[in-house]
Design a protein around this motif. Structure first.
Motif, PDB file in Angstrom:
ATOM      1  N   ARG A 232       0.830  -1.215   0.000  1.00 50.83           N
ATOM      2  CA  ARG A 232       0.000   0.000   0.000  1.00 50.83           C
ATOM      3  C   ARG A 232       0.855   1.252   0.000  1.00 50.83           C
ATOM      4  NH1 ARG A 232      -5.079   0.789   3.861  1.00 50.83           N
ATOM      5  NH2 ARG A 232      -3.422   1.147   5.370  1.00 50.83           N
ATOM      6  N   GLU A 233       1.902   1.254   0.830  1.00 48.79           N
ATOM      7  CA  GLU A 233       2.774   2.424   0.877  1.00 48.79           C
ATOM      8  C   GLU A 233       3.515   2.604  -0.445  1.00 48.79           C
ATOM      9  OE1 GLU A 233       3.597   4.909   3.358  1.00 48.79           O
ATOM     10  OE2 GLU A 233       1.579   4.248   3.866  1.00 48.79           O
ATOM     11  N   SER A 234       3.963   1.505  -1.034  1.00 42.86           N
ATOM     12  CA  SER A 234       4.657   1.583  -2.322  1.00 42.86           C
ATOM     13  C   SER A 234       3.736   2.155  -3.387  1.00 42.86           C
ATOM     14  CB  SER A 234       5.151   0.196  -2.739  1.00 42.86           C
ATOM     15  OG  SER A 234       6.044  -0.341  -1.784  1.00 42.86           O
ATOM     16  N   ALA A 235       2.498   1.711  -3.398  1.00 44.37           N
ATOM     17  CA  ALA A 235       1.530   2.204  -4.377  1.00 44.37           C
ATOM     18  C   ALA A 235       1.229   3.678  -4.143  1.00 44.37           C
ATOM     19  CB  ALA A 235       0.242   1.385  -4.312  1.00 44.37           C
ATOM     20  N   LEU A 236       1.075   4.062  -2.889  1.00 42.96           N
ATOM     21  CA  LEU A 236       0.795   5.465  -2.581  1.00 42.96           C
ATOM     22  C   LEU A 236       1.919   6.365  -3.088  1.00 42.96           C
ATOM     23  CD1 LEU A 236      -1.005   7.569  -1.106  1.00 42.96           C
ATOM     24  CD2 LEU A 236       0.432   7.172   0.909  1.00 42.96           C
ATOM     25  N   LYS A 237       3.159   5.984  -2.819  1.00 44.69           N
ATOM     26  CA  LYS A 237       4.295   6.798  -3.265  1.00 44.69           C
ATOM     27  C   LYS A 237       4.408   6.800  -4.786  1.00 44.69           C
ATOM     28  CE  LYS A 237       6.936   5.933   0.995  1.00 44.69           C
ATOM     29  NZ  LYS A 237       7.013   7.279   1.571  1.00 44.69           N
TER      30      LYS A 237
ATOM     31  N   ASP B 197       6.698  10.018  15.095  1.00 45.27           N
ATOM     32  CA  ASP B 197       5.604  10.183  16.045  1.00 45.27           C
ATOM     33  C   ASP B 197       4.254   9.711  15.516  1.00 45.27           C
ATOM     34  OD1 ASP B 197       5.398  12.172  14.161  1.00 45.27           O
ATOM     35  OD2 ASP B 197       4.806  13.746  15.581  1.00 45.27           O
ATOM     36  N   VAL B 198       4.244   9.015  14.372  1.00 48.21           N
ATOM     37  CA  VAL B 198       2.992   8.466  13.855  1.00 48.21           C
ATOM     38  C   VAL B 198       3.145   6.954  13.666  1.00 48.21           C
ATOM     39  CG1 VAL B 198       2.485  10.629  12.660  1.00 48.21           C
ATOM     40  CG2 VAL B 198       3.563   8.754  11.397  1.00 48.21           C
ATOM     41  N   GLU B 199       2.005   6.293  13.420  1.00 42.10           N
ATOM     42  CA  GLU B 199       2.028   4.846  13.224  1.00 42.10           C
ATOM     43  C   GLU B 199       2.891   4.483  12.020  1.00 42.10           C
ATOM     44  OE1 GLU B 199      -1.113   1.123  12.586  1.00 42.10           O
ATOM     45  OE2 GLU B 199      -1.842   3.151  13.009  1.00 42.10           O
ATOM     46  N   GLN B 200       3.766   3.497  12.207  1.00 44.72           N
ATOM     47  CA  GLN B 200       4.790   3.185  11.205  1.00 44.72           C
ATOM     48  C   GLN B 200       4.410   2.017  10.287  1.00 44.72           C
ATOM     49  OE1 GLN B 200       8.155   4.846  11.078  1.00 44.72           O
ATOM     50  NE2 GLN B 200       6.700   6.283  11.976  1.00 44.72           N
ATOM     51  N   GLN B 201       3.189   1.557  10.319  1.00 42.80           N
ATOM     52  CA  GLN B 201       2.797   0.377   9.553  1.00 42.80           C
ATOM     53  C   GLN B 201       3.149   0.541   8.070  1.00 42.80           C
ATOM     54  OE1 GLN B 201      -1.445  -0.557   8.501  1.00 42.80           O
ATOM     55  NE2 GLN B 201      -1.177  -2.195   9.984  1.00 42.80           N
ATOM     56  N   GLY B 202       3.973  -0.369   7.560  1.00 46.77           N
ATOM     57  CA  GLY B 202       4.340  -0.356   6.151  1.00 46.77           C
ATOM     58  C   GLY B 202       5.335   0.721   5.767  1.00 46.77           C
ATOM     59  N   ASN B 203       5.927   1.388   6.726  1.00 41.80           N
ATOM     60  CA  ASN B 203       6.804   2.522   6.427  1.00 41.80           C
ATOM     61  C   ASN B 203       7.955   2.117   5.507  1.00 41.80           C
ATOM     62  OD1 ASN B 203       7.704   5.191   6.626  1.00 41.80           O
ATOM     63  ND2 ASN B 203       9.035   4.721   8.369  1.00 41.80           N
ATOM     64  N   LEU B 204       8.257   2.977   4.537  1.00 44.95           N
ATOM     65  CA  LEU B 204       9.369   2.758   3.627  1.00 44.95           C
ATOM     66  C   LEU B 204      10.476   3.748   3.950  1.00 44.95           C
ATOM     67  CD1 LEU B 204       7.629   2.240   0.147  1.00 44.95           C
ATOM     68  CD2 LEU B 204       8.159   0.546   1.912  1.00 44.95           C
TER      69      LEU B 204
END
Length: 304
Positions: free
Chosen positions: A88-93, A186-193
Motif C-alpha cells: 500500500r505504501e509503495s503504491a501510494l508513493k 511520532d505516527v504509526e509506522q505500519q508499512g513505512n518505507l
C-alpha cells in the motif's frame, strides 16, 4: 460509444503461470541478496506503472502464501499484514511518479486480493493530513528529502521548476514531505518505507514508465545517494550501492518484459543510443550528476 475508443481498459496481464515464474525467479534472487522488502517494493511499483491491476493482487498472494492459488496456504497474519502495508505504501508513493488513475486501479487490484482479517488490521486513519500544527514540519521534510536527492543542484533545480509555475514546486515539496518521505517517528509506522526504499519506488516507476530519461537518472542518482543516510540497515545500504541500484533496474526490466512484453524491448528499426545505464556500476556520483545535467543543454556543467 466514444469512450470505448483509445483503449480505456487496463491491461489484463500474462497468465498466472508466467507471473509465478518471474516472481519466483526474481524473488529468489532478492532473497539470496537479502533484499526481500526492496523486491516487494519494486515489484509493486513496476506492476502499477505497467497498469496491470490484477497482477498487483497476484503479487500479494504470491508474497503471502506457499501456494498462491491456495488461500489455505497463507503464512502468518503478521507477515501478511506487513506485506499488504508495504505494498500500500509503495503504491501510494508511486502516485507521485505516475499519477492517480493507475494508482487507484492498482489499489483496487490489491484490495480484492487482501483477506478480511488483513483488511481489518490495516491502518484506517490518515497520518498525512496537513494541519496548522504540522504543515511546516511536512514542508521541512519535503525540502530535506529534495536536497538529499538533488544535491549539489537542488537549489538550481528548485528555482527552475518554480519558474515553470510557482505552485508547481510548492506542490512537489509538500508532496515529498507528506508522501515520499519516510513517515515521521511520532505516527504509526505500519508499512513505512525508508529513504532508500522511497528512491526504489521512484526508480522502479520511472524505469517502467519509459521515455522519462532525465527524471529516471535523477532518481537513480537519489538512490545512490541514499547510502549516506545515517543508521542504514544492511538491505538499504546494499540497494543504494552501484551493484544494488543496477539490480533494481534490471529486476524491473525482467518483470516488465513478462507483464508488458510490448514495452521496453528495442524494435528492429530502433537504433540504440549510448546508454548511461551500462556505465552505472563504474561511475562515481559526480560523474552521474554530470550525466543528469548533460541531458538538459540549458544547464551549465556542474563543477567538480
Amino acid at each position: 460509444m466514444l469512450l470505448t475508443f483509445r483503449n480505456p481498459q487496463s491491461f489484463s496481464g500474462p497468465p498466472v503461470g508466467k507471473l509465478n515464474e518471474i516472481f519466483t525467479r526474481t524473488f529468489n534472487d532478492a532473497r539470496q541478496k537479502k533484499v526481500e522488502k526492496g523486491w516487494l517494493t519494486l515489484a509493486t511499483c513496476t506492476l502499477l506503472t505497467a497498469n496491470v491491476p490484477s497482477s498487483v493482487g497476484h503479487l500479494y498472494r504470491f508474497s503471502t502464501r506457499d501456494d498462491p492459488s491456495n488461500p489455505g496456504s497463507r503464512r502468518s497474519f503478521p507477515e501478511a499484514l506487513e506485506k499488504a502495508a508495504v505494498m500500500r505504501e509503495s503504491a501510494l508513493k508511486s502516485c507521485i511518479f505516475v499519477g492517480v488513475p493507475r494508482t487507484i486501479l492498482s489499489f483496487a487490484g490489491l484490495s480484492e486480493a487482501i483477506e478480511e482479517d488483513v483488511r481489518n488490521g490495516l491502518r484506517k486513519v490518515s497520518v498525512r493530513t496537513a494541519t496548522p500544527e504540522n504543515v511546516e514540519a511536512i514542508k521541512a521534510r519535503g525540502r530535506a528529502l529534495w536536497d538529499t536527492i538533488y544535491t549539489p543542484h537542488e537549489e538550481k533545480l528548485h528555482n527552475k521548476l518554480g519558474s515553470y509555475h510557482p505552485d508547481f514546486i510548492a506542490f512537489i515539496i509538500q508532496t515529498y514531505g507528506a508522501v515520499l518521505s519516510p513517515l515521521p517517528a511520532d505516527v504509526e509506522q505500519q508499512g513505512n518505507l525508508s529513504r532508500a526504499l522511497g528512491s526504489v519506488v521512484g526508480t522502479a516507476c520511472l524505469r517502467a514508465e519509459e521515455h522519462v530519461g532525465p527524471q529516471l537518472v535523477s532518481h537513480v542518482f537519489g538512490l545512490l545517494k541514499a547510502r549516506y543516510v545515517e543508521n542504514l540497515n544492511e538491505e538499504d545500504y546494499w540497494l543504494s550501492t552501484d551493484e544494488g541500484t543496477e539490480w533494481v533496474i534490471r529486476t524491473v526490466d525482467s518483470i516488465l518484459d513478462v507483464v508488458r512484453p510490448d514495452k521496453g524491448r528495442l524494435r528492429p528499426s530502433c537504433k540504440p543510443q549510448a546508454s548511461w545505464l551500462s556505465k552505472i556500476p563504474a561511475v562515481c556520483l559526480q560523474d552521474l550528476a554530470n550525466v543528469v545535467w548533460q541531458l538538459d543543454p540549458s544547464h551549465s556543467t556542474p563543477k567538480h
